[in-house]
Motif scaffolding. Sequence first.
Motif, PDB file in Angstrom:
ATOM      1  N   GLY A  96      55.543 -19.375 -68.885  1.00  0.00           N
ATOM      2  CA  GLY A  96      54.335 -18.859 -69.478  1.00  0.00           C
ATOM      3  C   GLY A  96      53.142 -19.036 -68.715  1.00  0.00           C
ATOM      4  N   THR A  97      52.721 -20.535 -68.889  1.00  0.00           N
ATOM      5  CA  THR A  97      51.447 -20.960 -67.991  1.00  0.00           C
ATOM      6  C   THR A  97      51.529 -21.237 -66.661  1.00  0.00           C
ATOM      7  OG1 THR A  97      52.080 -23.176 -68.481  1.00  0.00           O
ATOM      8  CG2 THR A  97      50.507 -22.484 -70.233  1.00  0.00           C
ATOM      9  N   ASP A  98      52.783 -21.346 -66.350  1.00  0.00           N
ATOM     10  CA  ASP A  98      53.223 -21.205 -64.692  1.00  0.00           C
ATOM     11  C   ASP A  98      52.874 -19.859 -64.083  1.00  0.00           C
ATOM     12  OD1 ASP A  98      55.219 -20.445 -66.199  1.00  0.00           O
ATOM     13  OD2 ASP A  98      56.691 -21.561 -65.026  1.00  0.00           O
ATOM     14  N   LEU A  99      52.970 -18.778 -64.749  1.00  0.00           N
ATOM     15  CA  LEU A  99      53.014 -17.702 -64.242  1.00  0.00           C
ATOM     16  C   LEU A  99      51.401 -17.006 -64.726  1.00  0.00           C
ATOM     17  CD1 LEU A  99      53.750 -15.110 -62.889  1.00  0.00           C
ATOM     18  CD2 LEU A  99      55.152 -14.359 -65.031  1.00  0.00           C
ATOM     19  N   MET A 100      51.037 -17.058 -65.806  1.00  0.00           N
ATOM     20  CA  MET A 100      49.668 -16.581 -66.389  1.00  0.00           C
ATOM     21  C   MET A 100      48.662 -17.369 -66.014  1.00  0.00           C
ATOM     22  SD  MET A 100      51.592 -14.043 -67.491  1.00  0.00           S
ATOM     23  CE  MET A 100      50.502 -12.969 -68.655  1.00  0.00           C
ATOM     24  N   GLY A 101      48.599 -18.658 -65.507  1.00  0.00           N
ATOM     25  CA  GLY A 101      47.638 -19.828 -65.404  1.00  0.00           C
ATOM     26  C   GLY A 101      47.166 -19.965 -64.057  1.00  0.00           C
ATOM     27  N   GLU A 102      46.631 -20.850 -63.638  1.00  0.00           N
ATOM     28  CA  GLU A 102      45.818 -21.246 -62.623  1.00  0.00           C
ATOM     29  C   GLU A 102      46.684 -21.144 -61.378  1.00  0.00           C
ATOM     30  OE1 GLU A 102      43.282 -24.782 -60.448  1.00  0.00           O
ATOM     31  OE2 GLU A 102      44.049 -25.144 -62.453  1.00  0.00           O
ATOM     32  N   TYR A 103      47.870 -21.572 -61.514  1.00  0.00           N
ATOM     33  CA  TYR A 103      48.806 -21.600 -60.198  1.00  0.00           C
ATOM     34  C   TYR A 103      50.108 -20.643 -60.298  1.00  0.00           C
ATOM     35  CZ  TYR A 103      46.776 -26.208 -59.814  1.00  0.00           C
ATOM     36  OH  TYR A 103      46.013 -27.239 -59.392  1.00  0.00           O
ATOM     37  N   GLY A 104      49.614 -19.518 -61.027  1.00  0.00           N
ATOM     38  CA  GLY A 104      50.377 -18.316 -61.002  1.00  0.00           C
ATOM     39  C   GLY A 104      50.860 -17.842 -59.720  1.00  0.00           C
ATOM     40  N   TRP A 105      50.001 -17.699 -58.924  1.00  0.00           N
ATOM     41  CA  TRP A 105      50.497 -17.356 -57.394  1.00  0.00           C
ATOM     42  C   TRP A 105      51.508 -17.966 -56.851  1.00  0.00           C
ATOM     43  CZ3 TRP A 105      49.916 -20.559 -53.045  1.00  0.00           C
ATOM     44  CH2 TRP A 105      49.194 -21.539 -53.555  1.00  0.00           C
ATOM     45  N   VAL A 106      51.592 -19.377 -57.095  1.00  0.00           N
ATOM     46  CA  VAL A 106      52.581 -20.007 -56.548  1.00  0.00           C
ATOM     47  C   VAL A 106      54.156 -19.366 -57.225  1.00  0.00           C
ATOM     48  CG1 VAL A 106      53.824 -22.272 -56.368  1.00  0.00           C
ATOM     49  CG2 VAL A 106      51.333 -22.322 -56.203  1.00  0.00           C
ATOM     50  N   SER A 107      54.019 -19.198 -58.533  1.00  0.00           N
ATOM     51  CA  SER A 107      55.256 -18.789 -59.100  1.00  0.00           C
ATOM     52  C   SER A 107      55.351 -17.334 -58.572  1.00  0.00           C
ATOM     53  CB  SER A 107      55.092 -18.570 -60.728  1.00  0.00           C
ATOM     54  OG  SER A 107      54.764 -19.960 -61.006  1.00  0.00           O
TER      55      SER A 107
END
Length: 311
Positions: A96-107
């Motif tokens: 969730g936060t790993d895709l929708m948050g600050e670092y979503g570009w990494v995911s």
Amino acid sequence: MRVLNLVPNAQSRFFKQQVDVLADRGVSETTLTVPGRREYDDGDTTARTPLDYARFVPSVLKHSFGDYDLVHANYGLTAPHAVVQPNLPVVLSLWGTDLMGEYGWVSKLCARFADAVVVMSPAMAAELDGDCRVIPHGVNLDRFRPEPQAAARAALDWDADARHVLFPYPRERTVKDYPRADQVVDRVRDRIDDVALHTPTGVPHEEMPTYMNAADALLVTSRREGSPNAVKEALACNLPVVSTDVGDVATRLDGVTHSRVCETDGELVDALATVLRAGERSNGREAAREVSVERTSQRLHDCYRDVLAGR
């Protein structure tokens, strides 16, 4: 089948549940945890530094030469470690936060190189360019089940005559937006007497069903989510839910009585007041069966098999 799991927090309750249920299906595993301090279940990274993640690389590379069938990166910031190792097919789960948050570009970048990508909700799937599977974390229906409300309130020493609203997140978690929940409940108090807002933190997970059964409503004011487990656990206990439109909440609450998805503060206030006045339980347990831990783990196991068959 042997799986190498990468995870920010091996003590995350839904990760541990996933490992235990897959073990019953014959999946053995080794878990590697990112160095550094962790506090929350949903992969929050504020206690980690880039150096911590850099220190994680040698361990993953070393283990990738071991006797494993695949590597499963749980949470997006473990994805780079999975996709750079040269030996094992990769399953990437985004929470969730790993895709929708600050670092979503990494995911998003790493998802292009994974053999399979798992997300928690259709909204998350829409954020990705490629194919992915929607498999939310499951709920233990044996643990979370309806119990008599009076007994639950007595166990918690809650006022038997008050109306009780549950906000099951740490107040300091910005993404959960406790100030908004507090303001909503305060406005509801202008309409209804004796409304209490409870924010239990540090409570053992096995005790949370008591809180779910003691409460009159679950209030979710999160700014973003993947597939919030608290909502699914509330459904399993027939606890009405009033929530912002985040993650898969609208899907989970479709057809559930005495529950509502809202956009504005006014809608949250109106919905919560209506639920509290009704004083009735929901029919959420039937909806929760779709996301029982048995069903979601079966779907994840099928994903593993498909990846290996594709190789």
